[in-house]
Write a protein that holds these residues in place. Structure first.
Motif, PDB file in Angstrom:
ATOM      1  N   GLY A   1      47.837  63.542  17.107  1.00 12.55           N
ATOM      2  CA  GLY A   1      46.900  64.649  17.112  1.00 12.55           C
ATOM      3  C   GLY A   1      47.544  65.965  16.732  1.00 12.55           C
TER       4      GLY A   1
ATOM      5  N   ASP B   1      44.775  60.380  21.450  1.00 10.53           N
ATOM      6  CA  ASP B   1      44.783  61.737  20.922  1.00 10.53           C
ATOM      7  C   ASP B   1      45.278  62.661  22.033  1.00 10.53           C
ATOM      8  OD1 ASP B   1      43.614  64.493  20.438  1.00 10.53           O
ATOM      9  OD2 ASP B   1      42.929  63.510  18.593  1.00 10.53           O
TER      10      ASP B   1
ATOM     11  N   CYS C   1      38.166  58.306  24.359  1.00 12.06           N
ATOM     12  CA  CYS C   1      39.018  58.441  23.176  1.00 12.06           C
ATOM     13  C   CYS C   1      38.156  58.695  21.941  1.00 12.06           C
ATOM     14  CB  CYS C   1      39.857  57.175  22.982  1.00 12.06           C
ATOM     15  SG  CYS C   1      41.041  56.886  24.319  1.00 12.06           S
ATOM     16  N   ARG C   2      38.431  59.785  21.271  1.00 14.47           N
ATOM     17  CA  ARG C   2      37.649  60.154  20.086  1.00 14.47           C
ATOM     18  C   ARG C   2      37.998  59.232  18.915  1.00 14.47           C
ATOM     19  NH1 ARG C   2      39.167  66.103  20.035  1.00 14.47           N
ATOM     20  NH2 ARG C   2      39.493  65.560  22.232  1.00 14.47           N
TER      21      ARG C   2
ATOM     22  N   THR D   1      40.740  62.427  14.764  1.00 11.40           N
ATOM     23  CA  THR D   1      42.148  62.750  15.002  1.00 11.40           C
ATOM     24  C   THR D   1      42.855  63.047  13.692  1.00 11.40           C
ATOM     25  OG1 THR D   1      42.240  61.394  17.009  1.00 11.40           O
ATOM     26  CG2 THR D   1      44.335  61.863  15.919  1.00 11.40           C
TER      27      THR D   1
ATOM     28  N   ASP E   1      41.507  66.466  12.128  1.00 15.72           N
ATOM     29  CA  ASP E   1      41.952  67.653  12.860  1.00 15.72           C
ATOM     30  C   ASP E   1      43.457  67.864  12.709  1.00 15.72           C
ATOM     31  OD1 ASP E   1      39.347  67.950  13.633  1.00 15.72           O
ATOM     32  OD2 ASP E   1      39.649  67.218  15.687  1.00 15.72           O
ATOM     33  N   THR E   2      44.199  66.774  12.630  1.00 16.14           N
ATOM     34  CA  THR E   2      45.644  66.902  12.418  1.00 16.14           C
ATOM     35  C   THR E   2      45.931  67.467  11.029  1.00 16.14           C
ATOM     36  OG1 THR E   2      46.055  65.043  13.911  1.00 16.14           O
ATOM     37  CG2 THR E   2      47.854  65.684  12.448  1.00 16.14           C
TER      38      THR E   2
END
Length: 328
Positions: free
Chosen positions: A155, A190, A285-286, A291, A294-295
């Protein structure tokens, strides 16, 4: 809630601090001053391995202490003893590596553990983390201690470079060695889901050990790398290659090919644990695509360069080795 975060300026500690501030908690970050804590947190500077500066925590009261330490267990021991009478609960961010090898598929919080001692100097990662667990338990007791046994953590803010390496490699485009099989299941958590669960555990009065990781097969190597292609807008061509061919070429799983492990004992230990207890206790957990996206957004804000811990080796396959392998 009043939180004392031991660390709190990088990756897991920072995610916990940011999540607590977002909930309106009062947060004190105890750190060495190498990085700024998130805005809104009070900072106390000191080195926890130095008794003189650890004394900066001799005053104050908190509802919870969160500790991510991964070195000599004596550092956890000394901090936990100092705070035991002035903090309500101690959350120690541990690791699934504390399970005795081979952990095997389906390992739970009741599986056998490695040996460790709260009085030990640094030995090895697994033993150090187990010693840290015992140090927290000795000071706070089972009823006031949460052992957050995280698995692979990904993440925004990642300072080990695993997912950032894949994102940067795929962003460069061209043929990419994609370690298979494509449907190989992955478990991870994440960092933001880890942080939220830790705060939830405090608010609901949880205690004991929890395997903090997604369900087995939460994502696959295929979904992970294809998400990297999508978010980077790259023309990368994923060339899926079987484990036998990769291993025969001498390429190293996990380090040269981050996140990936071929099926076997180590794969079972990392990607086939049982997180049922944590999920029953509120872990959510998304999706992997979020993940990854967004990373990538975080990485672009930093000009593509992830911060890397100086005490860990860099990961990723050298371009010339990848090119030679793909040429056959």
């Amino acid at each position: 809630m009043r939180l004392l975060m031991l660390g709190g300026t990088e990756f897991v500690g920072r995610a916990v601090t940011e999540a607590a501030l977002a909930r309106g908690w009062q947060v004190t970050v105890f750190h060495r001053g190498r990085h700024d804590p998130p805005p809104g947190a009070a900072a106390v500077h000191g080195d926890r391995t130095d008794a003189a500066t650890l004394g900066a925590l001799a005053d104050g009261n908190w509802d919870v202490v969160v500790d991510t330490w991964a070195g000599a267990p004596t550092a956890v021991r000394d901090a936990a003893r100092l705070l035991a009478d002035r903090a309500g609960r101690y959350v120690y961010v541990s690791t699934g590596s504390v399970y005795r090898h081979p952990a095997g598929p389906g390992h739970t919080e009741a599986s056998p553990l490695v040996d460790g001692s709260p009085d030990a100097d640094a030995v090895a990662y697994a033993e150090d983390k187990r010693g840290g667990e015992l140090a927290a338990l000795d000071a706070f007791g089972e009823g006031r201690t949460v052992l957050a046994r995280a698995g692979l953590i990904l993440g925004p803010g990642e300072n080990l470079g695993r997912l950032p390496w894949w994102l940067n490699r795929i962003a460069r485009g061209g043929p990419v060695l994609a370690p298979g099989p494509r449907d190989l299941g992955l478990q991870y958590i994440d960092v933001r889901d880890l942080a939220e669960w830790i705060l939830h555990a405090v608010e609901t009065g949880l205690s004991g050990p929890y395997n903090l990781i997604s369900e087995p097969g939460h994502t696959t190597m295929g979904e992970l790398l294809e998400s990297c292609v999508q978010v980077t807008g790259s023309d990368a061509e994923l060339r899926w290659t079987g484990p036998e061919e990769i291993l025969a070429a001498g390429l190293a799983p996990w380090t040269e090919l981050p996140i990936w492990l071929p099926p076997g004992e180590l794969y079972d230990a990392i990607h086939r644990g049982v997180p049922a207890k944590a999920h029953a206790a509120g872990l959510r957990c998304r999706p992997a695509a979020r993940t990854v996206a967004d990373t990538w957004a975080w990485l672009r804000e930093r000009g593509g360069q992830a911060p890397l811990r100086p005490d860990r080796p860099q990961v990723g396959l050298a371009p010339e080795k990848e090119e030679a392998f793909l040429r056959g």
